[in-house]
Enzyme design. Structure first.
Site, PDB file in Angstrom:
ATOM      1  N   CYS A   1      47.158  59.378  37.211  1.00 34.30           N
ATOM      2  CA  CYS A   1      47.860  59.316  38.496  1.00 34.30           C
ATOM      3  C   CYS A   1      48.866  60.454  38.625  1.00 34.30           C
ATOM      4  O   CYS A   1      49.965  60.382  38.077  1.00 34.30           O
ATOM      5  CB  CYS A   1      48.566  57.969  38.637  1.00 34.30           C
ATOM      6  SG  CYS A   1      49.488  57.820  40.176  1.00 34.30           S
TER       7      CYS A   1
ATOM      8  N   CYS B   1      52.142  59.575  40.310  1.00 33.27           N
ATOM      9  CA  CYS B   1      53.074  58.828  39.447  1.00 33.27           C
ATOM     10  C   CYS B   1      53.769  59.759  38.451  1.00 33.27           C
ATOM     11  O   CYS B   1      54.968  59.647  38.230  1.00 33.27           O
ATOM     12  CB  CYS B   1      52.349  57.772  38.616  1.00 33.27           C
ATOM     13  SG  CYS B   1      51.139  56.798  39.479  1.00 33.27           S
ATOM     14  N   ASP B   2      53.000  60.608  37.807  1.00 34.62           N
ATOM     15  CA  ASP B   2      53.497  61.300  36.618  1.00 34.62           C
ATOM     16  C   ASP B   2      53.650  62.814  36.767  1.00 34.62           C
ATOM     17  O   ASP B   2      54.150  63.469  35.855  1.00 34.62           O
ATOM     18  CB  ASP B   2      52.545  61.017  35.434  1.00 34.62           C
ATOM     19  CG  ASP B   2      52.498  59.535  35.103  1.00 34.62           C
ATOM     20  OD1 ASP B   2      53.535  58.868  35.271  1.00 34.62           O
ATOM     21  OD2 ASP B   2      51.436  59.031  34.693  1.00 34.62           O
TER      22      ASP B   2
END
Ligand code: NDP
Length: 312
Positions: free
Chosen positions: A134, A137-138
């Site tokens: 992701c 997300c990261d």
């Protein structure tokens, strides 16, 4: 057999939000956590884009908070996983992995989706230590660093483009000699000077002990020109697709060609009255914690109205 008014399957942001709302509405919901308590977020580290946490929040801590918030409203949280669903009758019957069965008048499916991984032992070893599925997300943790994205579809192009806005260099590792993504997405990555596409390339292993330091690649595998090469990277992103966890419900619940549960209009209603879907299992587009949470809220409200209208 025990019969409950509102049964929730799944313990990600969608399941817990549905539980909080259903609990507050007095539906006495029962929630089964499933295979991965806390859902996909528990595979990431810090969450920086969930509103309300100006300094970010540890993903596991946030899921634990959601769980405790659900408990506060009397939700009964159980650790089992559903293995069978019978939705052609009322009450619906769900079979759990210990063989027990539970009936329910309203069912909220919040079983999520699972990112596909290549299946390399290193992915498992370095998950959360440089391996991610992701970018949204990261990606932030790779500012001015070098990352690789595996895949040649729209998701891979989108993630590579997003990461190129943060990282100093992005490799796209594509197994075919072309991208599968839409023309517009292809053009976007081709025009981005920070993105280098490695066509006809597969990943053999990842390098690094504590965290990702590189990838060992093979080009033109199985041809006379086959060669291997290593690239130095700090992050390794999978973008080879997600599989919605909808298999159990398919005999009754309408899904799209990729298996995502189809919901009606802006509601969480499925084609089966009394069955509602929330979160990634019904979302091929956004797949964010906040959108999952919002859809869990909708599912609980839809379930409450359905139960009231049917005198249950
Ligand atoms: P896709 O299935 O479209 O693409 C998956 C990619 O991963 C392909 O390039 C595929 O290669 C590659 N791949 C799959 N398995 C492996 C493997 N084992 N090793 C190496 N490569 C592998 O998935 P997406 O998640 O990209 O997209 C899903 C759907 O969502 C699509 O319909 C897409 O159009 C849509 N979407 C739309 C977006 C938008 O419009 N903005 C954004 C994101 C997704 P190969 O081509 O060789 O099979």
């Amino acid at each position: 057999m025990e019969i409950v008014r509102c049964l929730i399957l799944g313990s990600g942001p969608a399941g817990y939000t549905a539980a909080i709302y259903a609990g507050r509405a007095g539906l006495n919901p029962v929630l089964y956590e499933g295979l991965q308590p806390g859902g996909q977020l528990t595979t990431t580290t810090e969450i920086e884009n969930f509103p309300g946490y100006p300094d970010g929040v540890d993903a596991n801590a946030m899921m634990d908070d959601m769980r405790r918030q659900a408990l506060r409203f009397g939700v009964e949280i159980r650790p089992l996983m559903a293995v069978k669903a019978e939705l052609g009758q009322r009450p619906f019957v769900i079979t759990l992995d210990d063989g027990s069965q539970v009936g329910c008048w309203a069912l909220i499916i919040a079983t999520g989706a699972s990112a596909r991984y290549l299946g390399l032992p290193d992915e498992e070893r370095l998950r959360g230590a440089g391996v991610s599925a992701c970018a949204t997300c990261d990606g932030f943790f790779y500012r001015k660093k070098t990352v690789a994205v595996v895949g040649g579809g729209d998701t891979a192009c989108e993630e590579a483009t997003y990461l190129a806005g943060l990282a100093s260099k992005v490799y796209m590792i594509v197994r075919k000699p072309f991208l599968r993504a839409s023309k517009a997405m292809q053009e976007r990555v081709m025009a981005n000077p920070k993105i280098t596409i490695l066509f006809e390339t597969n990943v053999l292993s990842l390098l690094g002990k504590e965290g990702v330091e590189g990838a060992h690649l093979v080009r033109k595998k199985g041809t006379p020109e086959e060669s291997t090469m290593d690239i130095a990277i700090d992050g390794f992103f999978l973008a080879i697709g997600h599989d919605p966890n909808s298999r159990l419900f398919k005999p009754w619940v309408e899904t799209d060609e990729s298996g995502y549960i189809v919901t009606q209009g802006i509601s969480s209603c499925t084609n089966v009255e009394g069955v509602f879907a929330a979160g990634d299992v019904a979302d091929p587009q956004y797949r964010q914690a906040i959108t999952a949470a919002a859809s869990g809220c909708k599912a609980a409200i839809d379930a409450e109205r359905y139960l009231a209208a049917n005198g249950k």
